[in-house]
Design an enzyme around this catalytic site. Structure first.
Site, PDB file in Angstrom:
ATOM      1  N   ALA A  57     -68.792 -89.402  -7.744  1.00 12.92           N
ATOM      2  CA  ALA A  57     -67.969 -88.458  -6.990  1.00 12.92           C
ATOM      3  C   ALA A  57     -67.911 -88.866  -5.521  1.00 12.92           C
ATOM      4  CB  ALA A  57     -68.556 -87.057  -7.106  1.00 12.92           C
ATOM      5  N   GLY A  89     -70.165 -90.219 -11.909  1.00 13.78           N
ATOM      6  CA  GLY A  89     -68.796 -90.185 -12.436  1.00 13.78           C
ATOM      7  C   GLY A  89     -68.256 -91.577 -12.724  1.00 13.78           C
ATOM      8  N   GLU A 143     -69.480 -92.385 -16.057  1.00 16.41           N
ATOM      9  CA  GLU A 143     -68.790 -91.517 -17.032  1.00 16.41           C
ATOM     10  C   GLU A 143     -67.381 -92.039 -17.303  1.00 16.41           C
ATOM     11  OE1 GLU A 143     -69.831 -87.880 -14.793  1.00 16.41           O
ATOM     12  OE2 GLU A 143     -70.742 -87.165 -16.664  1.00 16.41           O
ATOM     13  N   GLU A 169     -77.275 -87.468 -11.159  1.00 17.81           N
ATOM     14  CA  GLU A 169     -76.982 -86.075 -10.787  1.00 17.81           C
ATOM     15  C   GLU A 169     -78.228 -85.204 -10.653  1.00 17.81           C
ATOM     16  OE1 GLU A 169     -75.332 -87.933 -12.858  1.00 17.81           O
ATOM     17  OE2 GLU A 169     -73.207 -87.783 -12.371  1.00 17.81           O
TER      18      GLU A 169
END
Ligand code: NAD
Length: 696
Positions: free
Chosen positions: A62, A103, A106, A126
């Site tokens: 992110a 992210g 991901e 995270e």
């Protein structure tokens, strides 16, 4: 500039993320990814797609600059992007180098194939900011990597080199040479062999005994997670990967993600993450401010602090000349430093050769001529203005032009000290905390005349020393100790009113402090606060102080160093034992001053001590002594043992609700005994509370 670039290599479309510095998946990059994907899908000549990152890595996740802004959730969301890549009928190959985290990982898991450089850093970090992966990471990683390895990565948040994860469906190939060429060649092979997309979501989570393993994992994680909910939620989410259909698992992950995101513990960890970064920013001293070069340092005074400060320089590879008044003091100081390093050798953190190399960087000196060429000198002599005056007069006379003259004073006026020199612009406070080689906090005290480049240099030096450097204006006690004095006053009033040392410490330790305030006083030496109080009685005769701690000191109970303080200590043992002598003294003292002792609740103890910090913190903000509320929190978290999961006193007040805090203060003000004036809420606090706002 667009956040993605698009090029065609034969039948392969190459989409490159180009959002420096780390390809953070902000709104612009997410939109760019969809646009490029649609272009590739709409081009009949394109038969396969390669997704890669420009610069130092694939994507670090992110975009933290968009946290807490509407951009973070702006469409297309990361979920949408990942789903779109995963659904692509044309095979997508992720080409991974550098950081592939959060992210970013991901997104790579949503691609159909993955090729990585062996040294690419793979992580779902995270949990370190109190969250769980929220874009399918907990569902796809176990499918790609196997249950056990994935759970370890998700619960620890630690990065693993791609090489260590080879041989699993996570990576189809490792590329030693040119990554993009290898990825394009791989994509061309897919086209030739007409291989269809291979989706991680369709894989089964591999483990011989998932239920047994997950039960073991749950118990283990519960034991080590402390007050934090995120590690447990990680296990829950991974359990869903093993037991639910993919889409159901994704929904479970979402639910758990929002649960942790709204937890105060996660809020606290995110606050710390951003607070540490914010502390380095000084509005009128921009990042572009030139800094002075520091290649040679000097420290005056080889006592408790001078020794630790010397170690900080040496550990950062900066040679130090250590100056004392007498050879014995110098020898003692050097022996202590060597002893500290010896401790690190015993723990296996250093070798004897490391110690020798560091000791070689220290040049002992008794003469000021030896330090004249240092780029910075840190003074750590006795806390006495006359002594400081003599030292700074000498420094002014001998130091080369442009040298930074720093003082480690904890209570004296840095502007007055600067006034002892002809170069007040070069003078600054560097308030280290004891033990200075261990504690992360460095209060950088900006004098009225401190030059911006001096401030910028010292902030940078703090970073080099791996400290959390926080700027404070000049005032008595700076940020940390000024607030602590208010806590200390209430602590003594609580004893007078009915609490005992062990109750106060137990209540604060239950709140999360590693050590209660009375045990801390015993560790630091009760004589130190006694000396400060004696000064206060003269300087601030109107301020109400309990004389109870003076009574303790009059009995020679200075704490651990004298074997007795608020508690009793056995020789060579730091364990605090409740002292009947002290408890009797406390009870009798109440009688003596005419206070009828009452039962004090633990909640009152915590509220009075923590809100005493909050009220003074609010005043410090109003006066501009601290630049921002989060700076105050960083001071308390890194220098005073404030529990990390509470995020510091100011965030804690926000979490409780400032209106609640103000009401409680008014209630305390009705207690004639706790110094009602202390509970006059700071103006800014009242204003924020009335507006329903927070410090952060
Ligand atoms: P200390 O007594 O342990 O050490 C002071 C040293 O300075 C002694 O070794 C002494 O010989 C030497 N010294 C005194 N006058 C000198 C001179 N004119 N020239 C050269 N050397 C001289 O004291 P400390 O605890 O290290 O404190 C030093 C400074 O750091 C003080 O200003 C203190 O307020 C501040 N400080 C202390 C702490 C703490 O926890 N001890 C924390 C933060 C700041």
């Amino acid at each position: 500039m667009s956040a993605t670039s698009y090029e065609k290599r034969g039948k392969v479309a190459v989409i490159t993320m180009a959002s420096p510095p780390v390809n953070g998946l902000g709104a612009a990059l997410r939109a760019g990814l969809i646009k490029s994907l649609d272009k590739a899908l709409g081009s009949p000549g394109v038969k396969a797609i390669v997704l890669t990152g420009s610069g130092s890595g694939f994507s670090a996740g992110a975009d933290i600059r968009e946290f807490n802004t509407p951009k973070a959730g702006a469409p297309p969301t990361l979920h949408t992007v990942i789903a779109a890549f995963e659904a692509s009928p044309k095979p997508v190959v992720a080409a991974i180098h550098g950081a592939c985290m959060g992210g970013g990982l991901e997104l790579a898991l949503g691609c159909h194939f993955r090729i990585a450089r062996p040294d690419a850093q793979i992580a779902l970090p995270e949990v370190k900011i109190g969250l769980i992966p929220g874009a399918g990471g907990t569902q796809r990683l176990p499918r790609a990597l196997g249950l056990e390895a994935a759970l370890n990565m998700i619960v620890s948040g630690n990065a693993v080199p791609a090489q260590k994860l080879a041989g699993t469906p996570l990576f189809d190939e490792l590329a030693e040479g040119e990554l993009l060429d290898a990825a394009v060649a791989f994509a061309e092979r897919l086209i030739r062999e007409k291989r269809p997309p291979q989706r991680v979501r369709d894989l089964k989570v591999q483990h011989p005994n998932p239920e047994g393993f997950l039960m073991f994992a749950r118990n283990t994680v519960q034991g080590i997670a402390g007050p934090y909910p995120a590690p447990g939620k990680c296990v829950e989410a991974v359990t869903a990967a093993a037991s639910q259909r993919f889409d159901e698992g994704l929904a479970t992950e979402q639910r758990l993600f929002y649960e942790v995101m709204h937890s105060p513990e996660s809020r606290a960890l995110r606050h710390i993450f951003f607070g540490e970064r914010a502390a380095a920013k000084i509005p009128d001293v921009p990042d572009t401010t030139p800094t002075r070069s520091i290649t040679q340092a000097a420290v005056i005074g080889a006592g408790t602090m001078g020794g630790g400060i010397t170690m900080n320089f040496v550990n950062a590879g900066i040679p130090v000349t250590l100056l004392e008044m007498k050879q014995e003091a110098l020898d003692r100081g050097l022996a202590t430093i060597r002893g500290n390093y010896g401790g690190a050798v015993k723990k296996g953190r250093m070798t004897e050769a490391d110690v020798e190399a560091r000791m070689k960087l220290i040049t002992p000196a008794l003469d000021y001529a030896a330090i004249a060429q240092a780029d910075i000198v840190v003074e750590a002599v006795f806390e006495d203005m006359e002594v400081k005056k003599a030292v700074f007069g000498k420094l002014d006379a001998v130091m080369k032009p442009g040298a930074i003259l720093a003082t480690n004073t904890s209570t004296l006026d840095v502007d007055q000290i600067a006034g002892f020199t002809q170069r007040p612009g070069d003078v600054i406070g560097t308030h280290f905390f004891s033990p200075a080689n261990v504690m992360r906090l460095l209060e950088v005290v900006r004098g009225a005349k401190t030059a911006p480049d001096v401030l910028a240099t010292v902030m940078k030096l703090g970073k080099t020393m791996k400290k959390i450097a926080v700027v404070s204006g000049v005032c008595d006690g700076f940020i940390g100790n000024r607030m602590l004095e208010q806590l200390g006053r209430q602590m003594l009033f609580l004893l007078e009113e009915g609490a005992l040392p062990k109750q106060i410490d137990a209540a604060m330790e239950k709140f999360g402090f590693a050590m209660g305030p009375l045990r801390v006083n015993d560790l630091a030496g009760n004589d130190i606060s006694w000396a400060i109080r004696k000064r206060r009685y003269v300087e601030k005769p109107m301020m109400v102080y309990s004389r109870l701690a003076d009574r303790l000191c009059e009995q020679g109970r200075f704490g651990q160093k004298t074997g007795a303080g608020w508690y009793d200590y056995k020789p060579g043992d730091r364990t605090a034992h409740a002292s009947t002598v002290v408890e009797q003294m406390v009870v009798e003292y109440s009688k003596e001053i005419g206070v009828k002792r009452r039962a004090v609740s633990d909640a009152e103890i915590v509220d009075r001590l923590v809100y005493a910090l909050v009220n003074e913190g609010a005043k410090i903000l109003e006066e501009g002594i601290a630049l921002r509320a989060s700076d105050i929190d960083m001071v308390y978290l890194n220098g005073y043992g404030f529990p990390a999961h509470r995020g510091g006193p100011m965030l804690y007040a926000d979490t409780v609700g400032l209106d609640v805090v103000v009401r409680r203060m008014k209630q305390f003000a009705r207690n004639r005994h706790g110094d009602p004036t202390a509970w006059e809420p700071a103006r800014s606090l009242v204003k924020l509370a009335a507006a329903g706002k927070t410090f952060s």
